[in-house]
Design an enzyme around this catalytic site. Structure first.
Site, PDB file in Angstrom:
ATOM      1  N   HIS A 180       0.816  -1.215   0.000  1.00  0.00           N
ATOM      2  CA  HIS A 180       0.000   0.000   0.000  1.00  0.00           C
ATOM      3  C   HIS A 180       0.853   1.270   0.000  1.00  0.00           C
ATOM      4  CE1 HIS A 180      -3.676   2.094   0.082  1.00  0.00           C
ATOM      5  NE2 HIS A 180      -4.375   1.269   0.837  1.00  0.00           N
ATOM      6  N   ASP A 184      -2.400   1.544  -4.417  1.00  0.00           N
ATOM      7  CA  ASP A 184      -3.655   1.804  -3.718  1.00  0.00           C
ATOM      8  C   ASP A 184      -4.709   0.783  -4.143  1.00  0.00           C
ATOM      9  OD1 ASP A 184      -2.656   4.023  -2.333  1.00  0.00           O
ATOM     10  OD2 ASP A 184      -3.041   5.339  -4.042  1.00  0.00           O
TER      11      ASP A 184
END
Length: 544
Positions: A517, A521
């Protein structure tokens, strides 16, 4: 005229330097002030220019080798008749060879003993590999060895491999025993050739190397690799690395030391203070490698202890399991893991495999499975979303222009390795099927080579082969994503045709994507997964 080029002194306290890179090869012409080589010391990295026009007649010290200040590293041949040298202060002097050690003693730089002594270092098996463990010695001290004959076997968290001798000779010394973990570049053995001069690299031999005076600066100079760890971009000087080796500090433990030098660099004093502070507690190195509190017995079941009235068998981890543990912990602590799951209708591919399985096996000699189709879809997805094929270097994103696809392989009795298919985007379904079968076979028979397990850009793990429906795989560093493949199972699903819904039995499969992350995303990860799903469900079987 011969001009000796020596290792320069880059500061009053600097006693040695490491050659990082040669910019010229032996026999090449060089001009005055043209850069010949780069060096690194505990204080500075710099480029060294040539003092004269001429030809590089000889290179005496090679890349990644550490030598004391004043040692001759190369010779330049000019048109003159007299021999001169450039000393450590940049002045021309008579040619000389130094072998000064840190303590100030100046023994001869070479000794005639009837054979040249060749260091056998722990080889570097990949960019992120900092150490290796000796599994087995195939030769004993005094044995004759032929060039390319296997001397020992080693294990890293990437690959197990056999290490051959670079020369013909006699195994003169074994510096580390089986199950010892050694930093990359450190000599583990010495082979003596037939005749020649022995280069003096350290001031100690044999057991003296393991009993160096810890409070002095007398740490031996050895051949080392220029190391960069994780995302820190810290350079560890040869002196710091040598202290770490002598004190039994592992590479992963060295990364935890806070540096007080320029740019956060770990200095000699930093590592010595750390050594002093850790004496009262069990270190990370001991926890990982069990060097000081190791249970004394065979590698089988060690002993039985009583816990709450129950018998407990204590079984130490083998080296491979320890490596996997360390690698998984590092990945967990490096990447911010997020996992997304999607369900895929595999009917089109399932029907094709059922129809063509026997013919494919007869023509290609291998079994046709779902994996080459999934790999093909992943490659297509990586091309469409190149960030999934990238990696992170501090605050920089490294966009890979190639796709080296890693395929996780389970290895009996309890192990895992991830070799990769180089330039996988250049292969069709047949080529991918052959490559997957090849790396799987060589993984299980320990025939992988170091190049098979380095430079991967994205990985796939097929836990479905053991019946699992889906999971949350751990990212293979330094990649930013890994695809988990679940078992293909027939189940009732709702289908719609011309607005009419019905129940049908279809071969369905879950795919799980774990992504980092920090870079990827949810939107990017979701689009990537959806692309793979669409390709698999609408696969064009005419391209196979």
């Amino acid at each position: 005229m011969k001009v000796n080029i020596v290792m320069p002194q880059m500061g009053e306290s600097i006693t040695e330097g490491t050659i990082i890179k040669w910019h010229k090869k032996k026999g090449e012409k060089i001009k005055k002030d043209e850069i010949i080589y780069e060096i690194s010391t505990d204080k500075v990295d710099t480029e060294i220019p040539s003092p004269e026009d001429g030809i590089l007649a000889d290179i005496k010290v090679f890349e990644q080798e550490t030598v004391v200040v004043g040692s001759v590293v190369a010779v330049i041949e000019t048109n003159g008749a007299n021999s001169k040298s450039l000393d450590s202060n940049g002045e021309v002097s008579e040619p000389t060879t130094y072998s000064k050690v840190v303590s100030g003693v100046e023994p001869p730089s070479t000794t005639q003993i009837g054979g040249k002594l060749i260091d056998i270092p722990m080889p570097k098996m990949g960019e992120s590999i900092m150490e290796g463990t000796i599994i087995k010695w195939h030769k004993k001290v005094g044995d004759n060895v032929a060039r390319d004959e296997i001397i020992f076997e080693m294990s890293t968290d990437k690959v197990d491999t056999e290490v051959p001798s670079p020369v013909d000779g006699i195994l003169a010394e074994i510096l580390y025993e089986e199950n010892d973990t050694v930093a990359v570049g450190v000599a583990v053995a010495k082979v003596k050739t037939i005749s020649g001069l022995v280069k003096s690299i350290t001031e100690t031999d044999g057991d003296d190397k393991k009993n160096i005076e810890k409070d002095d600066d007398v740490y031996p100079a050895v051949v080392r690799e220029d190391l960069t760890f994780g995302n820190s971009n810290f350079f560890y000087s040869p002196l710091v690395l040598n202290i770490a080796r002598v004190e039994g500090i592992s590479m992963s433990e060295l990364e935890t030391i806070m540096g007080t030098g320029t740019g956060g660099r770990v200095t000699k004093n930093d590592v010595l203070k750390y050594v002093q502070s850790r004496k009262s507690s069990k270190t990370l190195s001991e926890r990982l490698h069990g060097k000081k509190e190791q249970i004394e017995s065979s590698p089988q079941i060690e002993k039985t202890i009583s816990k709450s009235g129950q018998r407990v068998d204590v079984v130490p981890m083998d080296i491979n399991r320890q490596r996997i543990m360390t690698h998984m912990l590092k990945s967990r602590d490096t990447s911010v893991h997020v996992t997304a799951v999607i369900e895929v209708d595999m009917s089109r591919i399932h029907n094709f495999i059922e129809k063509n399985r026997d013919a494919f096996a007869a023509n290609e000699g291998i079994k046709l499975t779902y994996m080459p189709f999934i790999s093909f879809a992943v490659i297509r997805g990586l091309k469409e979303f190149p960030l999934m094929n990238a990696s992170l270097d501090g605050n920089n994103i490294l966009m890979k222009k190639y796709i080296n696809l890693g395929i996780a392989v389970a290895v009996e009795p309890n192990g895992l390795i991830v070799p990769n298919i180089k330039n996988a985007d250049e292969k069709n379904i047949r080529g991918l099927a052959k490559s997957i079968a090849d790396i799987g076979s060589r993984s299980r028979t320990k025939k992988l080579v170091p190049d098979d397990v380095v430079d991967g850009t994205f990985s796939i793990t097929n836990y479905g082969v053991f019946g699992s429906l889906f999971g949350t795989p751990i990212i293979n560093q330094p990649e930013v994503g890994i695809l988990g493949v679940g078992a293909v199972t027939k189940k009732p699903v709702v289908v719609e045709n011309d607005g009419v819904e019905s129940i049908a039995i279809k071969p369905m499969m879950y795919l799980s994507l774990s992504h980092d992350h920090r870079l990827v995303d949810g939107m990017l990860g979701g689009k990537f997964l959806k692309t793979i799903k669409d390709i698999l469900e609408n696969f064009d079987t005419t391209i196979i």
